[in-house]
Structure formats: C-alpha cells, structure tokens
Design an enzyme around this catalytic site. Structure first.
Site, mmCIF file in Angstrom:
data_model
loop_
_atom_site.group_PDB
_atom_site.id
_atom_site.type_symbol
_atom_site.label_atom_id
_atom_site.label_comp_id
_atom_site.label_asym_id
_atom_site.label_seq_id
_atom_site.Cartn_x
_atom_site.Cartn_y
_atom_site.Cartn_z
ATOM 1 N N ARG A 80 0.843 -1.194 0.000
ATOM 2 C CA ARG A 80 0.000 0.000 0.000
ATOM 3 C C ARG A 80 0.880 1.246 0.000
ATOM 4 O O ARG A 80 2.031 1.218 0.445
ATOM 5 C CB ARG A 80 -0.907 0.009 1.230
ATOM 6 C CG ARG A 80 -1.808 -1.217 1.353
ATOM 7 C CD ARG A 80 -2.595 -1.179 2.652
ATOM 8 N NE ARG A 80 -3.503 -2.319 2.793
ATOM 9 C CZ ARG A 80 -3.184 -3.469 3.387
ATOM 10 N NH1 ARG A 80 -1.965 -3.635 3.895
ATOM 11 N NH2 ARG A 80 -4.068 -4.443 3.470
ATOM 12 N N LYS A 87 -1.443 -2.512 8.240
ATOM 13 C CA LYS A 87 -2.549 -2.055 9.070
ATOM 14 C C LYS A 87 -2.437 -2.667 10.459
ATOM 15 O O LYS A 87 -2.071 -3.832 10.618
ATOM 16 C CB LYS A 87 -3.881 -2.438 8.424
ATOM 17 C CG LYS A 87 -4.179 -1.696 7.121
ATOM 18 C CD LYS A 87 -5.538 -2.058 6.574
ATOM 19 C CE LYS A 87 -5.863 -1.257 5.311
ATOM 20 N NZ LYS A 87 -7.195 -1.614 4.757
ATOM 21 N N HIS A 119 -2.912 2.424 -5.809
ATOM 22 C CA HIS A 119 -3.633 1.191 -5.486
ATOM 23 C C HIS A 119 -3.828 0.306 -6.709
ATOM 24 O O HIS A 119 -4.032 -0.909 -6.576
ATOM 25 C CB HIS A 119 -4.988 1.520 -4.856
ATOM 26 C CG HIS A 119 -5.469 0.466 -3.909
ATOM 27 N ND1 HIS A 119 -4.895 0.251 -2.680
ATOM 28 C CD2 HIS A 119 -6.464 -0.464 -4.030
ATOM 29 C CE1 HIS A 119 -5.507 -0.745 -2.064
ATOM 30 N NE2 HIS A 119 -6.458 -1.191 -2.862
ATOM 31 N N ARG A 133 -1.425 -2.429 -6.719
ATOM 32 C CA ARG A 133 -1.726 -3.517 -5.784
ATOM 33 C C ARG A 133 -2.588 -4.589 -6.451
ATOM 34 O O ARG A 133 -2.300 -5.783 -6.347
ATOM 35 C CB ARG A 133 -2.423 -2.936 -4.559
ATOM 36 C CG ARG A 133 -2.647 -3.901 -3.427
ATOM 37 C CD ARG A 133 -3.022 -3.113 -2.173
ATOM 38 N NE ARG A 133 -3.456 -3.962 -1.075
ATOM 39 C CZ ARG A 133 -2.627 -4.595 -0.258
ATOM 40 N NH1 ARG A 133 -1.326 -4.510 -0.429
ATOM 41 N NH2 ARG A 133 -3.101 -5.342 0.727
ATOM 42 N N HIS A 153 -3.237 -9.289 3.438
ATOM 43 C CA HIS A 153 -4.669 -9.513 3.620
ATOM 44 C C HIS A 153 -4.873 -10.584 4.681
ATOM 45 O O HIS A 153 -4.174 -11.598 4.696
ATOM 46 C CB HIS A 153 -5.325 -9.979 2.309
ATOM 47 C CG HIS A 153 -5.419 -8.913 1.272
ATOM 48 N ND1 HIS A 153 -6.034 -7.709 1.509
ATOM 49 C CD2 HIS A 153 -4.989 -8.868 -0.009
ATOM 50 C CE1 HIS A 153 -5.979 -6.957 0.414
ATOM 51 N NE2 HIS A 153 -5.349 -7.638 -0.516
ATOM 52 N N TYR A 212 -9.597 -12.601 -8.777
ATOM 53 C CA TYR A 212 -9.807 -13.699 -9.712
ATOM 54 C C TYR A 212 -10.681 -13.276 -10.892
ATOM 55 O O TYR A 212 -10.674 -13.933 -11.932
ATOM 56 C CB TYR A 212 -10.462 -14.877 -8.998
ATOM 57 C CG TYR A 212 -9.475 -15.858 -8.409
ATOM 58 C CD1 TYR A 212 -8.634 -16.589 -9.227
ATOM 59 C CD2 TYR A 212 -9.391 -16.047 -7.036
ATOM 60 C CE1 TYR A 212 -7.729 -17.485 -8.689
ATOM 61 C CE2 TYR A 212 -8.487 -16.934 -6.487
ATOM 62 C CZ TYR A 212 -7.656 -17.668 -7.323
ATOM 63 O OH TYR A 212 -6.762 -18.538 -6.790
#
Length: 252
Positions: A96, A122, A197, A200, A223, A233
């Site tokens: 990030r 995070k 982003h 990412r 994650h 996906y």
C-alpha cells in the site's frame, strides 16, 4: 419498519424506480445503505429497531490492472532512481502507498540468500515481502548512496528538495506518491487512470497468473482473508485457466 417492509421497499424501487424514473441496482443499493445507516443510528439513540434493508446484489465490477509492459513504460518515464524504485516496488510487491512511504532504510532484509522488504501494515502488523536479488541490490544502493547524505530521518524515500529555508528533507507523503504516479501515467501516455492502489491489484493478478498459491498472495499483500484475492480472480481469463490446467496435466 421490519425486514418485510424494507425488503418490499427495495423490490419496489428495483421494479418501478422513484418519481424521477427508473433506478439502477447501484442506486437502490445506495438507498438501502442510507436506510441502514439511519436505522443503526436510531438504535444507538435508544429507539426500538428490528428492521434492516436487504442490499441488492450488484454485478461484479472488474478492477482495472496494469500490464507488465505498462509498468515498464511507467518506470522508463521516471526521471530519478527514487521514482523508478517507487514504481517497481509498488508493482512487484503490491504494498500500500502508506506502507511505502513509511519504509525505513533498515527495512531491507537479507536472510541467507533470500531478500525482503519489511512492511508495517494495518494495525502496525509487520510482514516480509519478497523481492528479487537484483531489485534488492538497487534498493540497498539507493539507501546507501542515492538518498541525501545529511538527511536527519531514516525514511527510505524523501522529497527531492529541502524544506523552505534550508531545513531538512521531508519524508515523501502518500499524496506526493499519488501525484508522482499520476504524472508518470500522463508522461507514459497511458489512457487509464493510474494511481498507487492500481499497482496492488496488478501485483495480485500477476502473482496469480504465474501460479502462486492464493494464500501466499494474501500473505504478501497483507490480507487477513482471501476475500480481496477472490475479487482479483475476476481478472483471470479463460486463457489463464487453460494455461494453468496445462501445467497441472503435464507429465512429470
């Protein structure tokens, strides 16, 4: 306002719209969310609330990604080694933007013959994101020789110029990286909107297309669940499925 009444409202909005005309599924979804926010507030204020509006199912939105060729164009458009490293770090690790600007010179980790960047994500949770040996050497060389020698901070990426009045160099900010990436997208002539982003999503898609285990992809990207990976996906094409199946069916 019970569930039955609220569901009837959602169904009516989907079927008939409102006084202005037909409503899209996204509009009805926004209406239902607003109702639920209000009901949650009313419940906290002491009102007796039983109902909750059911959100309409929305069609899955495909997330745009950058191809590896477009990433190369962005890196080529960068004029400084700092900016080239930022593009490559975002593209190869999927970190990030906040994690990138928080990186310090001591976050470059070598273990035996494996190379990582340590990322604080995070909740201040740390993880190690693998990088290639060649890219690791570029990062180390920049950390040792590319940064201003008299910088008072150990942040890896700093502003190119001193603060007004000859003071110290400021650490690069998230908004600074966003502006940098936006400008590089324009310089490289990319028609899509380019932002940090986007790298990412692109990194996750690239890893999956190369056959990486989704659990490992989630771990590298920081994650805690596979929910975001499942969204990625959607980028995978029938051609990707075909190539993956051929690898599975290959004779040992």
């Amino acid at each position: 306002l019970d569930n039955r009444v609220l569901n009837r409202l959602s169904a009516q909005l989907l079927a008939e719209g409102n006084v202005r005309g037909k409503l899209s599924e996204h509009s009805v979804h926004a209406y239902a969310r607003a109702i639920n926010h209000f009901l949650s507030w009313a419940k906290k204020e002491g009102e007796h609330v039983d109902g909750r509006a059911q959100l309409p199912r929305l069609p899955q939105r495909l997330i745009d990604i950058l191809s590896r060729e477009e990433i190369e164009r962005l890196e080529d458009a960068a004029k400084t080694e700092r900016d080239k490293l930022i593009v490559r770090l975002l593209a190869d690790t999927g970190i990030r933007v906040g994690e990138l600007v928080g990186m310090r010179t001591g976050n470059l980790i070598q273990r035996d013959r494996q190379y990582f960047v340590k990322v604080r994500g995070k909740g201040d949770k740390e993880r190690l994101a693998p990088v290639s040996p060649a890219f690791y050497r570029r990062l180390v060389r920049y950390a040792e020789r590319g940064r201003p020698r008299d910088a008072a901070t150990d942040r890896l990426f700093l502003a190119l110029k001193r603060r007004p009045g000859g003071a110290d160099y400021e650490p690069l900010t998230s908004s600074g990286v966003e502006q940098l990436i936006r400008n590089l997208g324009a310089t490289a002539g990319l028609s899509k909107r380019v932002h940090p982003h986007l790298f990412r999503h692109s990194a996750a898609t690239w890893m999956l297309r190369r056959g990486m285990n989704p659990m490992l992809v989630a771990q590298i990207l920081g994650h805690e669940s596979l929910q975001m990976i499942q969204r990625v996906y959607a980028h995978l094409t029938p051609g990707d499925s075909y190539e993956a199946m051929l690898k599975v069916l290959q004779e040992p």
